[in-house]
Design a protein around this motif. Structure first.
Motif, PDB file in Angstrom:
ATOM      1  N   VAL A 307      15.105 -78.759 -73.900  1.00 17.65           N
ATOM      2  CA  VAL A 307      13.977 -79.414 -73.215  1.00 17.65           C
ATOM      3  C   VAL A 307      13.500 -78.537 -72.060  1.00 17.65           C
ATOM      4  N   ALA A 308      14.446 -78.042 -71.279  1.00 15.96           N
ATOM      5  CA  ALA A 308      14.095 -77.177 -70.144  1.00 15.96           C
ATOM      6  C   ALA A 308      13.418 -75.893 -70.629  1.00 15.96           C
ATOM      7  N   ASP A 309      13.969 -75.289 -71.679  1.00 15.64           N
ATOM      8  CA  ASP A 309      13.371 -74.064 -72.233  1.00 15.64           C
ATOM      9  C   ASP A 309      11.936 -74.318 -72.685  1.00 15.64           C
ATOM     10  N   ALA A 310      11.702 -75.481 -73.315  1.00 18.80           N
ATOM     11  CA  ALA A 310      10.366 -75.813 -73.791  1.00 18.80           C
ATOM     12  C   ALA A 310       9.398 -75.956 -72.619  1.00 18.80           C
ATOM     13  N   ARG A 311       9.827 -76.653 -71.569  1.00 19.60           N
ATOM     14  CA  ARG A 311       8.959 -76.814 -70.402  1.00 19.60           C
ATOM     15  C   ARG A 311       8.555 -75.481 -69.807  1.00 19.60           C
ATOM     16  N   VAL A 312       9.532 -74.597 -69.616  1.00 22.38           N
ATOM     17  CA  VAL A 312       9.255 -73.283 -69.027  1.00 22.38           C
ATOM     18  C   VAL A 312       8.289 -72.501 -69.920  1.00 22.38           C
ATOM     19  N   ALA A 313       8.542 -72.487 -71.214  1.00 20.68           N
ATOM     20  CA  ALA A 313       7.719 -71.706 -72.137  1.00 20.68           C
ATOM     21  C   ALA A 313       6.285 -72.234 -72.201  1.00 20.68           C
ATOM     22  N   ILE A 314       6.122 -73.546 -72.250  1.00 26.97           N
ATOM     23  CA  ILE A 314       4.779 -74.130 -72.311  1.00 26.97           C
ATOM     24  C   ILE A 314       3.984 -73.786 -71.060  1.00 26.97           C
ATOM     25  N   ASP A 315       4.619 -73.938 -69.896  1.00 26.96           N
ATOM     26  CA  ASP A 315       3.909 -73.662 -68.646  1.00 26.96           C
ATOM     27  C   ASP A 315       3.553 -72.181 -68.518  1.00 26.96           C
ATOM     28  N   GLN A 316       4.436 -71.307 -68.960  1.00 30.45           N
ATOM     29  CA  GLN A 316       4.122 -69.871 -68.936  1.00 30.45           C
ATOM     30  C   GLN A 316       2.923 -69.560 -69.825  1.00 30.45           C
ATOM     31  N   ALA A 317       2.925 -70.121 -71.031  1.00 30.96           N
ATOM     32  CA  ALA A 317       1.830 -69.875 -71.969  1.00 30.96           C
ATOM     33  C   ALA A 317       0.513 -70.419 -71.433  1.00 30.96           C
ATOM     34  N   ARG A 318       0.571 -71.606 -70.811  1.00 32.37           N
ATOM     35  CA  ARG A 318      -0.653 -72.194 -70.257  1.00 32.37           C
ATOM     36  C   ARG A 318      -1.245 -71.309 -69.148  1.00 32.37           C
ATOM     37  N   LEU A 319      -0.390 -70.879 -68.220  1.00 40.76           N
ATOM     38  CA  LEU A 319      -0.874 -70.069 -67.105  1.00 40.76           C
ATOM     39  C   LEU A 319      -1.465 -68.753 -67.580  1.00 40.76           C
ATOM     40  N   LEU A 320      -0.831 -68.130 -68.561  1.00 40.30           N
ATOM     41  CA  LEU A 320      -1.352 -66.869 -69.086  1.00 40.30           C
ATOM     42  C   LEU A 320      -2.689 -67.081 -69.790  1.00 40.30           C
ATOM     43  N   THR A 321      -2.806 -68.178 -70.511  1.00 42.06           N
ATOM     44  CA  THR A 321      -4.058 -68.453 -71.219  1.00 42.06           C
ATOM     45  C   THR A 321      -5.184 -68.754 -70.239  1.00 42.06           C
ATOM     46  N   LEU A 322      -4.900 -69.539 -69.209  1.00 44.36           N
ATOM     47  CA  LEU A 322      -5.923 -69.824 -68.192  1.00 44.36           C
ATOM     48  C   LEU A 322      -6.321 -68.554 -67.447  1.00 44.36           C
ATOM     49  N   TYR A 323      -5.354 -67.668 -67.227  1.00 42.92           N
ATOM     50  CA  TYR A 323      -5.662 -66.388 -66.580  1.00 42.92           C
ATOM     51  C   TYR A 323      -6.592 -65.559 -67.467  1.00 42.92           C
ATOM     52  N   ALA A 324      -6.325 -65.529 -68.767  1.00 43.72           N
ATOM     53  CA  ALA A 324      -7.201 -64.807 -69.705  1.00 43.72           C
ATOM     54  C   ALA A 324      -8.605 -65.394 -69.671  1.00 43.72           C
ATOM     55  N   ALA A 325      -8.701 -66.717 -69.671  1.00 40.34           N
ATOM     56  CA  ALA A 325     -10.007 -67.378 -69.635  1.00 40.34           C
ATOM     57  C   ALA A 325     -10.737 -67.054 -68.336  1.00 40.34           C
ATOM     58  N   HIS A 326      -9.998 -67.041 -67.224  1.00 38.26           N
ATOM     59  CA  HIS A 326     -10.592 -66.711 -65.925  1.00 38.26           C
ATOM     60  C   HIS A 326     -11.156 -65.287 -65.933  1.00 38.26           C
ATOM     61  N   LYS A 327     -10.414 -64.340 -66.484  1.00 38.75           N
ATOM     62  CA  LYS A 327     -10.893 -62.958 -66.550  1.00 38.75           C
ATOM     63  C   LYS A 327     -12.117 -62.844 -67.442  1.00 38.75           C
ATOM     64  N   MET A 328     -12.150 -63.597 -68.539  1.00 41.86           N
ATOM     65  CA  MET A 328     -13.317 -63.566 -69.413  1.00 41.86           C
ATOM     66  C   MET A 328     -14.549 -64.100 -68.689  1.00 41.86           C
ATOM     67  N   ASP A 329     -14.366 -65.166 -67.935  1.00 36.30           N
ATOM     68  CA  ASP A 329     -15.490 -65.750 -67.196  1.00 36.30           C
ATOM     69  C   ASP A 329     -15.999 -64.828 -66.097  1.00 36.30           C
ATOM     70  N   THR A 330     -15.076 -64.159 -65.408  1.00 42.96           N
ATOM     71  CA  THR A 330     -15.452 -63.384 -64.225  1.00 42.96           C
ATOM     72  C   THR A 330     -15.712 -61.908 -64.496  1.00 42.96           C
TER      73      THR A 330
END
Length: 412
Positions: A307-330
Motif C-alpha cells: 500500500v505504501a509503495d503504491a502511494r509513493v509511486a502514484i504521487d511520483q507519477a502524478r507530479l512528473l506528469t503535471l510537470y510535463a504538462a506545465h512545461k508544455m504550457d509554458t
C-alpha cells in the motif's frame, strides 16, 4: 507551479460531482448491458446501450464537454496542465472519458483537425466530432513492420492528379468497431526524394465508407474485443480521396504526429494515475473487509508495505506528469520531450503494478469483470506499447541526456 485558476477548479469540482452522482451509480449496469448487447462476436452488429446518449446529453447540459480542447469557444479554454487534473478524475472510470467526449482516439484526432485542418475539414469532420454525433479512427500501426520505428511504414499515400491514392494495411486501429465511426486519419508514406525521411509521411482524412476501405477483423486484447469500441485490422486498396484531404499538406505527417501525441500522452498518463488511485482504493477496501488466519488480509505478509509503495509511486507519477504538462504550457512540446517520454514510461507501469497488487488482494474476483481491475490492467499493458513502446521512450530520454553533455549524433 501547479496553481489552478478558479475556472479550472470549478470544472474539476463539477467533474467529480458528475462522476459521483451520474456515472458511478450506473456504471456496473452499463457494462453489463454492453456485454449483453455485443455477445455474438459479429462487430457489424455492435452497439452502445441507450444509457450512453442519456449520460452524454447530461454532460453537455452540465457544460462538461470537450474539456480536453484548449479553445475557449470550441472547448472549455483549459490549459494542458489544468485539463490533466480532469483526465485523472475521469480515469477512475472506464466510462467517463466517453461520456465527456474526451476519449481516445477522438480527442487526439479532434486536436489534429483543430490545429492543422482547413476550414472545410473542420466544418465537415471536426464539428460533428465535437458534437459527439460521429466517432473517428487513427490508422498508424502496421502488421508487417516494426511500427516502433514509424519510418518503416509501408502504407502509401501518393498524389495522382487531384486525388490521393492510398494503399496499405493497418491494425490496432482503435475505435474501428464503433457503429458511429465515420472518419479515419490514415498515416502513410508519401515518397519524395527531395525531402528527408521525416518529411515523407502524410496524414489523410478518409471516410470509412470510401471504396477500397475494407475492415478485415477486430482484434481481442487479452481475449476481450473491447466491444463496441474495438481495435481493428483494415486494408486500403487503391482508395482514392481528394488532394484536399491531406491534413496540413503532403509530407507533414511526423510534425503533426508530434503535435497530436504530446497532449495525448498527458491525457493517457493522467487517466492511468486516476485508474491507479481507484485500484488502490479497491485494494484497501477489499483487504480490510476480508479476514484470514485471524487478521484482515491487508495486514498479512507485506501487504501494508505494498500500500505504501503504491502511494509513493502514484504521487511520483502524478507530479512528473503535471510537470510535463506545465512545461508544455509554458515552453512548448519540444522543451518537454524528456518529460513526455518519461511519463509515458512511468504512468502505465505504475498502473500495471498497482492493479496487479489489487488483483492479488481480490483473489479470483480480481480476474473477473465484477470489478474494473481487468479493464485497468489491459489499459496499462496496452499503453506500454501504444504511442511508442517503453524502449523507444527510454532511448529518447537517453539521447537527450547525452546531447546535454555534448554527445549528440554526429555524421560519420
Amino acid at each position: 507551479m501547479f496553481q489552478l485558476s478558479e475556472h479550472a477548479q470549478d470544472f474539476i469540482e463539477r467533474t467529480k460531482a458528475f462522476i459521483k452522482n451520474e456515472i458511478e451509480p450506473v456504471e456496473n449496469e452499463f457494462w453489463h448491458d454492453v456485454h449483453h448487447l455485443n455477445t455474438d462476436g459479429d462487430w457489424t452488429k455492435w452497439q452502445w446501450p441507450e444509457q450512453l446518449e442519456v449520460l452524454k446529453d447530461k454532460a453537455k447540459q452540465a457544460g462538461l464537454w470537450n474539456m480536453f480542447l484548449p479553445d475557449p469557444v470550441l472547448g472549455q479554454g483549459l490549459s494542458v496542465q489544468e485539463y490533466a487534473h480532469i483526465a485523472e478524475i475521469s480515469g477512475r472510470s472506464l466510462l467517463a472519458p466517453t461520456v465527456f467526449n474526451c476519449n481516445a482516439p477522438d480527442s487526439g484526432n479532434m486536436e489534429v483537425i483543430w490545429r492543422y485542418g482547413t476550414e472545410q475539414q473542420k466544418q465537415q469532420w471536426l464539428m460533428p466530432l465535437l458534437a459527439g454525433k460521429i466517432r473517428s479512427v487513427f490508422c498508424m500501426t502496421e502488421p508487417d513492420v516494426a511500427s516502433s520505428d514509424a519510418t518503416n511504414m509501408q502504407a502509401t499515400a501518393v498524389v495522382d492528379g487531384d486525388e490521393i491514392v492510398l494503399n496499405g494495411r493497418k491494425w490496432w486501429s482503435s475505435g474501428l468497431g464503433d457503429p458511429n465511426a465515420k472518419i479515419i486519419i490514415f498515416m502513410a508514406h508519401t515518397p519524395d526524394e527531395t525531402k528527408d525521411r521525416h518529411h515523407q509521411h502524410s496524414m489523410v482524412l478518409v471516410p470509412v465508407d470510401t471504396k477500397g476501405v475494407n475492415i478485415e477483423r477486430m482484434l481481442p486484447v487479452f481475449g476481450d474485443y473491447d466491444a463496441p469500441h474495438g481495435h481493428g485490422e483494415i486494408s486500403f486498396e487503391n482508395v482514392r480521396v481528394p488532394v484536399a484531404n491531406f491534413i496540413g499538406g503532403a509530407g507533414q505527417g511526423f510534425e503533426i504526429a508530434q503535435g497530436r501525441l504530446g497532449p495525448g500522452r498527458i491525457h493517457h498518463c493522467m487517466r492511468c494515475i486516476g485508474a491507479a488511485e481507484k485500484a488502490l482504493e479497491l485494494m484497501i477496501d477489499r483487504g480490510m473487509s476480508r479476514t484470514a488466519f485471524g487478521k484482515e488480509i491487508l495486514k498479512l505478509g507485506g501487504n501494508l508495505e505494498r500500500v505504501a509503495d503504491a502511494r509513493v509511486a502514484i504521487d511520483q507519477a502524478r507530479l512528473l506528469t503535471l510537470y510535463a504538462a506545465h512545461k508544455m504550457d509554458t515552453l512548448g512540446n519540444m522543451a518537454a520531450l524528456t518529460e513526455i517520454s518519461a511519463i509515458k514510461v512511468i504512468a502505465p507501469s505504475v498502473l500495471e503494478k498497482v492493479v496487479d497488487m489489487a488483483m492479488q488482494i481480490h483473489g479470483g474476483a480480481g480476474l473477473s469483470k465484477d470489478t474494473p481491475l481487468t479493464g485497468f490492467f489491459a489499459q496499462a499493458r496496452s499503453l506500454r506499447l501504444a504511442d511508442g513502446p517503453d524502449e523507444v521512450h527510454k532511448g529518447m530520454i537517453a539521447k537527450l541526456e547525452l546531447k546535454k553533455r555534448g554527445y549528440g549524433s554526429r555524421k560519420k
